[in-house]
Write a protein that holds these residues in place. Structure first.
Motif, PDB file in Angstrom:
ATOM      1  N   CYS A  77       3.761 -18.255 -35.506  1.00  0.00           N
ATOM      2  CA  CYS A  77       3.050 -17.663 -34.381  1.00  0.00           C
ATOM      3  C   CYS A  77       4.083 -17.110 -33.414  1.00  0.00           C
ATOM      4  O   CYS A  77       5.235 -17.555 -33.401  1.00  0.00           O
ATOM      5  CB  CYS A  77       2.150 -18.695 -33.702  1.00  0.00           C
ATOM      6  SG  CYS A  77       3.027 -20.075 -32.937  1.00  0.00           S
ATOM      7  N   PRO A 113      -2.390 -13.715 -30.881  1.00  0.00           N
ATOM      8  CA  PRO A 113      -3.835 -13.718 -30.632  1.00  0.00           C
ATOM      9  C   PRO A 113      -4.346 -12.298 -30.379  1.00  0.00           C
ATOM     10  O   PRO A 113      -3.652 -11.483 -29.762  1.00  0.00           O
ATOM     11  CB  PRO A 113      -3.977 -14.584 -29.375  1.00  0.00           C
ATOM     12  CG  PRO A 113      -2.644 -14.584 -28.720  1.00  0.00           C
ATOM     13  CD  PRO A 113      -1.620 -14.263 -29.747  1.00  0.00           C
ATOM     14  N   TYR A 119      -5.086 -12.677 -34.749  1.00  0.00           N
ATOM     15  CA  TYR A 119      -6.304 -13.428 -35.093  1.00  0.00           C
ATOM     16  C   TYR A 119      -7.058 -13.798 -33.828  1.00  0.00           C
ATOM     17  O   TYR A 119      -6.465 -13.970 -32.762  1.00  0.00           O
ATOM     18  CB  TYR A 119      -5.941 -14.726 -35.823  1.00  0.00           C
ATOM     19  CG  TYR A 119      -5.522 -14.566 -37.264  1.00  0.00           C
ATOM     20  CD1 TYR A 119      -6.360 -13.948 -38.198  1.00  0.00           C
ATOM     21  CD2 TYR A 119      -4.301 -15.066 -37.711  1.00  0.00           C
ATOM     22  CE1 TYR A 119      -5.974 -13.817 -39.523  1.00  0.00           C
ATOM     23  CE2 TYR A 119      -3.907 -14.947 -39.039  1.00  0.00           C
ATOM     24  CZ  TYR A 119      -4.753 -14.311 -39.942  1.00  0.00           C
ATOM     25  OH  TYR A 119      -4.381 -14.184 -41.253  1.00  0.00           O
ATOM     26  N   GLN A 173      -9.264 -16.561 -31.606  1.00  0.00           N
ATOM     27  CA  GLN A 173      -8.994 -17.993 -31.435  1.00  0.00           C
ATOM     28  C   GLN A 173      -9.982 -18.893 -32.184  1.00  0.00           C
ATOM     29  O   GLN A 173      -9.618 -19.993 -32.591  1.00  0.00           O
ATOM     30  CB  GLN A 173      -8.873 -18.378 -29.959  1.00  0.00           C
ATOM     31  CG  GLN A 173     -10.112 -18.246 -29.099  1.00  0.00           C
ATOM     32  CD  GLN A 173      -9.860 -18.732 -27.667  1.00  0.00           C
ATOM     33  OE1 GLN A 173      -8.835 -19.337 -27.354  1.00  0.00           O
ATOM     34  NE2 GLN A 173     -10.808 -18.476 -26.781  1.00  0.00           N
ATOM     35  N   CYS A 220      -8.731 -19.435 -35.569  1.00  0.00           N
ATOM     36  CA  CYS A 220      -7.550 -20.315 -35.528  1.00  0.00           C
ATOM     37  C   CYS A 220      -7.966 -21.779 -35.381  1.00  0.00           C
ATOM     38  O   CYS A 220      -7.418 -22.663 -36.035  1.00  0.00           O
ATOM     39  CB  CYS A 220      -6.621 -19.889 -34.397  1.00  0.00           C
ATOM     40  SG  CYS A 220      -5.930 -18.239 -34.675  1.00  0.00           S
ATOM     41  N   TYR A 221      -8.941 -22.053 -34.510  1.00  0.00           N
ATOM     42  CA  TYR A 221      -9.400 -23.442 -34.362  1.00  0.00           C
ATOM     43  C   TYR A 221     -10.087 -23.952 -35.625  1.00  0.00           C
ATOM     44  O   TYR A 221      -9.966 -25.132 -35.971  1.00  0.00           O
ATOM     45  CB  TYR A 221     -10.318 -23.587 -33.146  1.00  0.00           C
ATOM     46  CG  TYR A 221      -9.553 -23.875 -31.876  1.00  0.00           C
ATOM     47  CD1 TYR A 221      -8.947 -25.114 -31.686  1.00  0.00           C
ATOM     48  CD2 TYR A 221      -9.405 -22.922 -30.886  1.00  0.00           C
ATOM     49  CE1 TYR A 221      -8.231 -25.387 -30.536  1.00  0.00           C
ATOM     50  CE2 TYR A 221      -8.687 -23.180 -29.734  1.00  0.00           C
ATOM     51  CZ  TYR A 221      -8.104 -24.416 -29.565  1.00  0.00           C
ATOM     52  OH  TYR A 221      -7.386 -24.675 -28.428  1.00  0.00           O
ATOM     53  N   SER A 257      -9.231 -23.151 -38.592  1.00  0.00           N
ATOM     54  CA  SER A 257      -8.092 -23.496 -39.455  1.00  0.00           C
ATOM     55  C   SER A 257      -7.461 -24.812 -39.008  1.00  0.00           C
ATOM     56  O   SER A 257      -7.053 -25.629 -39.838  1.00  0.00           O
ATOM     57  CB  SER A 257      -7.038 -22.383 -39.413  1.00  0.00           C
ATOM     58  OG  SER A 257      -7.605 -21.152 -39.774  1.00  0.00           O
ATOM     59  N   SER A 277      -1.883 -23.104 -34.640  1.00  0.00           N
ATOM     60  CA  SER A 277      -3.066 -22.835 -35.474  1.00  0.00           C
ATOM     61  C   SER A 277      -3.087 -21.373 -35.928  1.00  0.00           C
ATOM     62  O   SER A 277      -3.682 -21.063 -36.954  1.00  0.00           O
ATOM     63  CB  SER A 277      -4.348 -23.169 -34.707  1.00  0.00           C
ATOM     64  OG  SER A 277      -4.609 -22.226 -33.681  1.00  0.00           O
ATOM     65  N   HIS A 278      -2.448 -20.480 -35.176  1.00  0.00           N
ATOM     66  CA  HIS A 278      -2.370 -19.082 -35.610  1.00  0.00           C
ATOM     67  C   HIS A 278      -1.555 -18.957 -36.895  1.00  0.00           C
ATOM     68  O   HIS A 278      -1.904 -18.189 -37.797  1.00  0.00           O
ATOM     69  CB  HIS A 278      -1.754 -18.210 -34.509  1.00  0.00           C
ATOM     70  CG  HIS A 278      -2.649 -18.044 -33.311  1.00  0.00           C
ATOM     71  ND1 HIS A 278      -2.954 -19.092 -32.471  1.00  0.00           N
ATOM     72  CD2 HIS A 278      -3.329 -16.975 -32.844  1.00  0.00           C
ATOM     73  CE1 HIS A 278      -3.779 -18.655 -31.518  1.00  0.00           C
ATOM     74  NE2 HIS A 278      -4.012 -17.380 -31.723  1.00  0.00           N
ATOM     75  N   ALA A 306      -3.676 -20.410 -39.745  1.00  0.00           N
ATOM     76  CA  ALA A 306      -4.721 -19.469 -40.175  1.00  0.00           C
ATOM     77  C   ALA A 306      -4.137 -18.436 -41.135  1.00  0.00           C
ATOM     78  O   ALA A 306      -4.740 -18.116 -42.170  1.00  0.00           O
ATOM     79  CB  ALA A 306      -5.343 -18.795 -38.957  1.00  0.00           C
TER      80      ALA A 306
END
Lengths: 462, 462
Positions: free
Chosen positions: A263, A294, A361, A363, A366-367, A369, A386-387, A390
């Motif tokens: 990220c 993001p 991506y 959010q 991402c969450y 994932s 989390s990015h 994902a």
């Protein structure tokens, strides 16, 4: 098979890698207020000279001082892990490795540069460091480093994070730092913003202005400013991540990875993992290197490559980078560490060259994932991380569809134990996605037309 | 010298150690409502039979099943570290080692038994586990274990912690568990307490009653209860801590430690480290073994050794232990994991035997030690762990005064990243010390006189 690939302390890399030495086209220099390249001594009120030397260095390898190694040993070498449980869940033929930077005391990759910067400042006779922090990872890291070295530490924390994450402040205070919400009434830069927009959520750009102002106006001359990302010396210090990962992949019997993911907010955790492998790509290796941001703050994927200030009050030199404009105030998404208007110049130059293929991506994806990760691999990642997860999941699914045994390597930049309000907001359906509208980007980037042009020759090899 | 002594996964202990096999005097049996020793099948509505077999076993070594090892590998073997920076700060000739149990995903030693219990329940055909949690460490650990094994998980969290630590609830939910405040309206036990004392801060005793009730009243028969401390099988699963530490001390070139320290609420992290070394002490080694508790909940140091229930509603069998009485509601101190009215029977029997020398500390002394630790060693410990650190510092200072090169080993049972409100309360002067008054102890322990007598022969060797 061991689930964790560990290195001994005696196997720790003893030099940092400097991508500036290998970039096919030379990086564009920072410019001063007059539009001309700045000289190192112009940075002297802000940074100590030993760090400025690293900032402008084009040496390929730079020795890590023994006392810095001694500080790094407290948590490094960091484990390389294989995500066997996620692989199984995804039914992918890909082998997914991740470098676990969450094991440092502050919980992220940030201390890699914090301890180095604190060391160099102390060596130079500095007694006090100022800085800004978004999500709180960087502020905690510098507080930690200053505690170990006996320096004073002052942190300007972006207001929205300060309010959402009081525990980060307690953490900095536990390490003896002083943390205030930004914009504050302690600086001209802060007071000016508060006068115009008293309810502002704050931004990294504003907080940087405050921290720089407080460093350069200290009459004792014993205060300097410390930045947790963006600049060349920060990327340099983070390359220990990728250098360790190389040794660990070799120990696991792997050749170079096919895909590298990190990220990117200011770029440092991504660069730390990717730069040592970027050298291989420049030398012909076939590696796809993906920085992820993001959609709410789309610097690399949608912003122009231009000269711009690193802060809101225009106190910093002009840097050539992808930028949404120094006046940009990003929406308050939960990955606070990815809300910066700019991006590390070294990362941006490599993007312009075609060496990296950035993506963005939303959010909620991402969450999703992050929850899949928590319930398979078992750990709770930072919203920023989390990015990367994902993207790793997307690439692992692509490998399954293609039937290819790819090696995917990503940076697990930090844990999310201090960020559980975001998880709760997601699980209770309170998170919305936000994609920066085109007119917003145009509004904030319009001023860039008045800046000197960032014209970069490309080698055209990628 | 390496700062961390790491084991390979292939070096992980493959058997747990059972102190019941070596105690000089046989442990007193649990008693049923009729005052007679209970038979294993009387526990069957509460626990699966494979766990009951471990609970009553007197085998010295019990194999760790391969699938449990596979779960433990996610974070184990855990590092043994040497606190070189604290040693230097204290100018002590002592060598201070600590076993770092904070590296598990939920952040403490608790998952060592959580994954084993979840595994045995799943093997037995159970679909759902209920439990209680104080500070939230145990609830998180069981939620984590259930997520990995695909079991449902229901957690009754002591009201005061539920309110003070919403993040622990989010953590359990991230792993898919259902967490409610206790006393709740979901059980008879909870409703009865709420009717009498609607404003109660709750207690572990009450929460246990609720969790047991919900397990034994499930008409499907597929729910069981899981306890995070106190019982013999929990101590057994935790011995992997001490067994790893033994190998690591040997790898560091040390013989047996002179002093072993752990904080003790229900006793499991202390026992996990200490029991494998207690065997050496029984066999003649000269080791001082110190469980540490808060002065606000002085079970080992001031409560009688007696038969008592493990819960408030008197649903559990009678256990022979040091107990402040099952109706005891401890004051809301910040080390929520050390607020239990009883103590593990195996720990208590060893105390009565003279094998352990318990002590108690006030919470402000413990937080002072935690700050010293954070600013020297660099990590932020759990409030529970700070009790062990306080004792380690005292012993290191004593070694300095005596001029002796002692080896001190303590258990770093968890990190404090979810407990920073306690640090903030301490740093802002809001914490007070509380020492349980004698009349309070008399009030709550009076009922114990009506219980069967816990008469234990002593070998008199210590």
């Amino acid at each position: 098979m061991e689930h964790k690939i560990l290195l001994k302390e005696s196997d720790i890399p003893r030099q940092w890698y400097n991508l500036a030495a290998d970039l096919p086209t030379p990086p564009l220099p920072p410019l001063g207020p007059d539009g001309k390249p700045i000289s190192p001594d112009m940075l002297a009120p802000v940074f100590p000279m030993n760090i400025i030397e690293q900032e402008v260095s084009t040496e390929r390898w730079i020795d890590i001082p023994e006392p810095v190694l001694d500080l790094l040993y407290r948590w490094r070498p960091a484990p390389l892990r294989r995500a066997v449980y996620l692989e199984k869940y995804l039914k992918t033929p890909a082998r997914i490795y991740y470098k676990d930077e969450s094991t440092s005391p502050p919980g992220s990759h940030k201390p890699n540069t914090a301890v180095a910067q604190a060391y160099y400042n102390k060596e130079f006779g500095i007694k006090r460091l100022t800085t800004e922090t978004g999500a709180g990872q960087w502020g905690s890291a510098l507080a930690f480093a200053c505690a170990l070295l006996g320096l004073e530490c002052k942190v300007f924390m972006v207001r929205i994070s300060f309010d959402q994450k009081p525990f980060r402040k307690f953490m900095m205070e536990t390490w003896g730092a002083n943390c205030v919400a930004s914009p504050s009434t302690e600086t001209n830069a802060g007071r000016n913003v508060l006068q115009e927009t008293p309810d502002t959520p704050g931004s990294l750009g504003i907080a940087i202005s405050e921290a720089v102002e407080q460093a350069v106006t200290d009459p004792s001359g014993q205060t300097r400013y410390s930045l947790g990302s963006v600049l060349n010396h920060v990327m340099l210090h983070q390359t220990i991540i990728g250098l360790e990962a190389k040794k660990q992949l070799a120990a696991a019997g792997e050749k170079l990875p096919d895909i590298i993911i990190g990220c990117a907010g200011g770029g440092s955790n991504f660069a730390g993992l990717a730069f040592p492998f970027t050298a291989d790509k420049i030398n012909g290796a076939n590696i796809e290197i993906i920085p992820v941001e993001p959609a709410a703050c789309p610097t690399m994927t949608r912003a122009p490559f231009a000269y711009d200030h690193g802060d809101t009050a225009c106190m910093t030199p002009l840097l050539a980078m992808h930028t949404l404009g120094h006046a940009f105030v990003p929406p308050p998404i939960h990955a606070g560490g990815l809300r910066y208007h700019g991006m590390a110049p070294l990362v941006c130059q490599a993007i312009v060259e075609g060496l990296f293929t950035p993506r963005s991506y939303h959010q909620t994806k991402c969450y999703e994932s992050a929850l899949t990760w928590a319930r398979t691999e078992g750990t709770i990642c930072a919203p920023e991380t989390s990015h990367a997860i994902a993207a790793a999941i997307d690439e692992a699914e692509k490998a399954r569809e293609e039937g290819k045994e790819k090696v995917i390597l990503f940076n697990y930049s930090g844990h999310g134990l201090m960020d559980l309000t975001g998880y709760n907001a997601f699980m209770t359906g309170k998170l919305s996605d936000y994609e920066m509208p085109e007119e917003e980007i145009r509004k904030f980037t319009k001023d860039l037309e008045r800046m000197p042009k960032a014209e970069m020759r490309k080698s055209g090899r990628w």
